[in-house]
Design a protein around this motif. Structure first.
Motif, PDB file in Angstrom:
ATOM      1  N   GLY A 244       1.485   9.575  -6.588  1.00  0.00           N
ATOM      2  CA  GLY A 244       0.741   8.345  -6.306  1.00  0.00           C
ATOM      3  C   GLY A 244       0.168   7.740  -7.565  1.00  0.00           C
TER       4      GLY A 244
ATOM      5  N   ALA B 235       1.691  -3.527  -4.447  1.00  0.00           N
ATOM      6  CA  ALA B 235       2.993  -3.552  -5.113  1.00  0.00           C
ATOM      7  C   ALA B 235       3.795  -4.771  -4.677  1.00  0.00           C
ATOM      8  N   LEU B 236       3.770  -5.086  -3.380  1.00  0.00           N
ATOM      9  CA  LEU B 236       4.501  -6.256  -2.883  1.00  0.00           C
ATOM     10  C   LEU B 236       3.939  -7.529  -3.503  1.00  0.00           C
TER      11      LEU B 236
ATOM     12  N   VAL C 142       9.107  -1.782  -7.891  1.00  0.00           N
ATOM     13  CA  VAL C 142       8.366  -2.374  -9.008  1.00  0.00           C
ATOM     14  C   VAL C 142       9.160  -2.221 -10.302  1.00  0.00           C
TER      15      VAL C 142
ATOM     16  N   MET D  55       8.665   2.677  -3.610  1.00  0.00           N
ATOM     17  CA  MET D  55       7.783   1.608  -4.082  1.00  0.00           C
ATOM     18  C   MET D  55       7.843   1.494  -5.598  1.00  0.00           C
TER      19      MET D  55
ATOM     20  N   LEU E  31       2.430   2.329 -12.513  1.00  0.00           N
ATOM     21  CA  LEU E  31       3.546   1.404 -12.686  1.00  0.00           C
ATOM     22  C   LEU E  31       3.208   0.035 -12.091  1.00  0.00           C
ATOM     23  N   VAL E  32       2.612   0.056 -10.915  1.00  0.00           N
ATOM     24  CA  VAL E  32       2.192  -1.200 -10.276  1.00  0.00           C
ATOM     25  C   VAL E  32       1.151  -1.892 -11.151  1.00  0.00           C
TER      26      VAL E  32
ATOM     27  N   VAL F 296      10.112  -2.110  -1.911  1.00  0.00           N
ATOM     28  CA  VAL F 296       8.688  -1.878  -1.667  1.00  0.00           C
ATOM     29  C   VAL F 296       8.408  -1.839  -0.170  1.00  0.00           C
TER      30      VAL F 296
ATOM     31  N   ASP G  92      11.844  -4.821 -10.539  1.00  0.00           N
ATOM     32  CA  ASP G  92      11.289  -6.126 -10.879  1.00  0.00           C
ATOM     33  C   ASP G  92      10.911  -6.187 -12.347  1.00  0.00           C
TER      34      ASP G  92
ATOM     35  N   VAL H  34      -1.624   4.905   0.858  1.00  0.00           N
ATOM     36  CA  VAL H  34      -0.279   4.573   0.366  1.00  0.00           C
ATOM     37  C   VAL H  34       0.124   3.179   0.839  1.00  0.00           C
ATOM     38  N   LEU H  35      -0.231   2.819   2.077  1.00  0.00           N
ATOM     39  CA  LEU H  35       0.085   1.479   2.581  1.00  0.00           C
ATOM     40  C   LEU H  35      -0.671   0.415   1.783  1.00  0.00           C
TER      41      LEU H  35
ATOM     42  N   ALA I 206       3.120   6.088  -9.496  1.00  0.00           N
ATOM     43  CA  ALA I 206       3.517   4.836  -8.847  1.00  0.00           C
ATOM     44  C   ALA I 206       2.441   3.771  -9.036  1.00  0.00           C
TER      45      ALA I 206
ATOM     46  N   ARG J 217       0.608  -1.631 -14.355  1.00  0.00           N
ATOM     47  CA  ARG J 217       1.232  -2.146 -15.576  1.00  0.00           C
ATOM     48  C   ARG J 217       1.988  -3.430 -15.294  1.00  0.00           C
ATOM     49  N   HIS J 218       2.661  -3.490 -14.136  1.00  0.00           N
ATOM     50  CA  HIS J 218       3.420  -4.685 -13.785  1.00  0.00           C
ATOM     51  C   HIS J 218       2.499  -5.869 -13.526  1.00  0.00           C
TER      52      HIS J 218
ATOM     53  N   VAL K 241       5.175  -7.812  -7.022  1.00  0.00           N
ATOM     54  CA  VAL K 241       6.595  -8.168  -7.127  1.00  0.00           C
ATOM     55  C   VAL K 241       6.805  -9.643  -6.805  1.00  0.00           C
ATOM     56  N   LEU K 242       6.123 -10.145  -5.781  1.00  0.00           N
ATOM     57  CA  LEU K 242       6.378 -11.506  -5.298  1.00  0.00           C
ATOM     58  C   LEU K 242       5.661 -12.565  -6.120  1.00  0.00           C
TER      59      LEU K 242
ATOM     60  N   LEU L  13       6.584   6.701  -2.042  1.00  0.00           N
ATOM     61  CA  LEU L  13       6.052   6.313  -3.350  1.00  0.00           C
ATOM     62  C   LEU L  13       7.191   6.061  -4.338  1.00  0.00           C
TER      63      LEU L  13
ATOM     64  N   LEU M 127      -1.491   0.658  -1.373  1.00  0.00           N
ATOM     65  CA  LEU M 127      -0.765   0.538  -2.641  1.00  0.00           C
ATOM     66  C   LEU M 127       0.511  -0.279  -2.441  1.00  0.00           C
ATOM     67  N   ALA M 128       1.189  -0.095  -1.307  1.00  0.00           N
ATOM     68  CA  ALA M 128       2.406  -0.868  -1.020  1.00  0.00           C
ATOM     69  C   ALA M 128       2.090  -2.352  -0.966  1.00  0.00           C
TER      70      ALA M 128
END
Lengths: 125, 105
Positions: free
Chosen positions: B27, B98-99, A48, A44, B33-34, A70, A51, B91-92, B30, B36-37, B102-103, A41, B94-95
């Motif tokens: 969790g 998150a990816l 973020v 990850m 944060l995701v 990530v 970025d 968790v996967l 994290a 918010r992004h 980011v992308l 976590l 969420l990953a």
């Protein structure tokens, strides 16, 4: 998840060998797994965060670094499940616990990433 | 019965439950944060999902704490493969979000 028969099904699928270890070992194994998940976590969140906040870096390197972090976090999370299972099976068979090559890799890898970021900031700034 | 196991079992149970709750909190941070992004409606949806997932993990950890306190005493199984598998899947997921954030965001 909460009821016994569901948990028993998983136990039969994943841990159908050996004998029940001392509960303290199972607890310790579970806490180790959870520590790995928190590491995943953090990776990850770090990705973020890079970025979102690393404006000094050029866009391509920022996105690449963020994506790498990530994906690393996802990899740590996935492998932590297999690590937990292998450790639990080793406990059940009363064998030595497996040693994980990834641990020094993560240590050195993070150091390399940190140095890379410093270089990028100096070069780009 | 090993007297150390009685007290040790209870203390181990407590430490393990605290570890679960600590992990749920990590969790949540994290995931926030995701979210918010991502921003916007998608971010809000992710935040709600993360909050629900975190709450479920926390509640479940409490329930298991109660179950396990008797299981240790009765010398039954305490390992939890279903819980470990479920948390890994969350968790996967969420990953993956998150990816995406980011992308593409």
């Amino acid at each position: 998840m909460g009821n016994r028969s569901g948990a028993d099904w998983w136990r039969q699928r994943l841990l159908a060998e050996g004998t029940e270890p001392d509960p303290r070992f199972s607890f310790a194994n579970e806490r180790t797994y959870l520590a790995w998940i928190r590491t995943a976590l953090a990776l990850m969140a770090g990705g973020v965060g890079v970025d979102a906040f690393a404006e000094d870096l050029p866009a391509w390197s920022r996105t690449t670094l963020a994506a790498v972090l990530v994906v690393l976090g996802a990899g740590v999370a996935a492998t932590s499940f297999t690590r937990w299972r292998r450790a639990e099976l080793a406990l059940r068979r009363q064998e030595p616990l497996p040693v994980h090559a990834v641990i020094p890799l993560i240590g050195y890898g993070l150091a390399v990433v940190a140095v890379g970021v410093v270089v990028l900031v100096i070069v780009a700034g | 019965m090993d007297p150390d196991l009685g007290a040790g079992g209870g203390l181990q149970n407590e430490r393990t439950t605290l570890a679960w709750r600590r992990t749920a909190l990590a969790g949540l941070v994290a995931g926030a944060l995701v979210a918010r992004h991502l921003g916007g409606v998608a971010g809000l949806a992710v935040l709600l999902g993360v909050a629900a997932g975190t709450g479920a993990v926390d509640l479940h950890a409490h329930r298991r704490y109660r179950h396990r306190s008797t299981w240790v005493h009765d010398r039954q199984v305490v390992s939890a493969p279903a819980d470990v598998a479920a948390l890994t899947a969350l968790v996967l997921a969420l990953a993956a979000v998150a990816l995406f954030a980011v992308l593409l965001a």
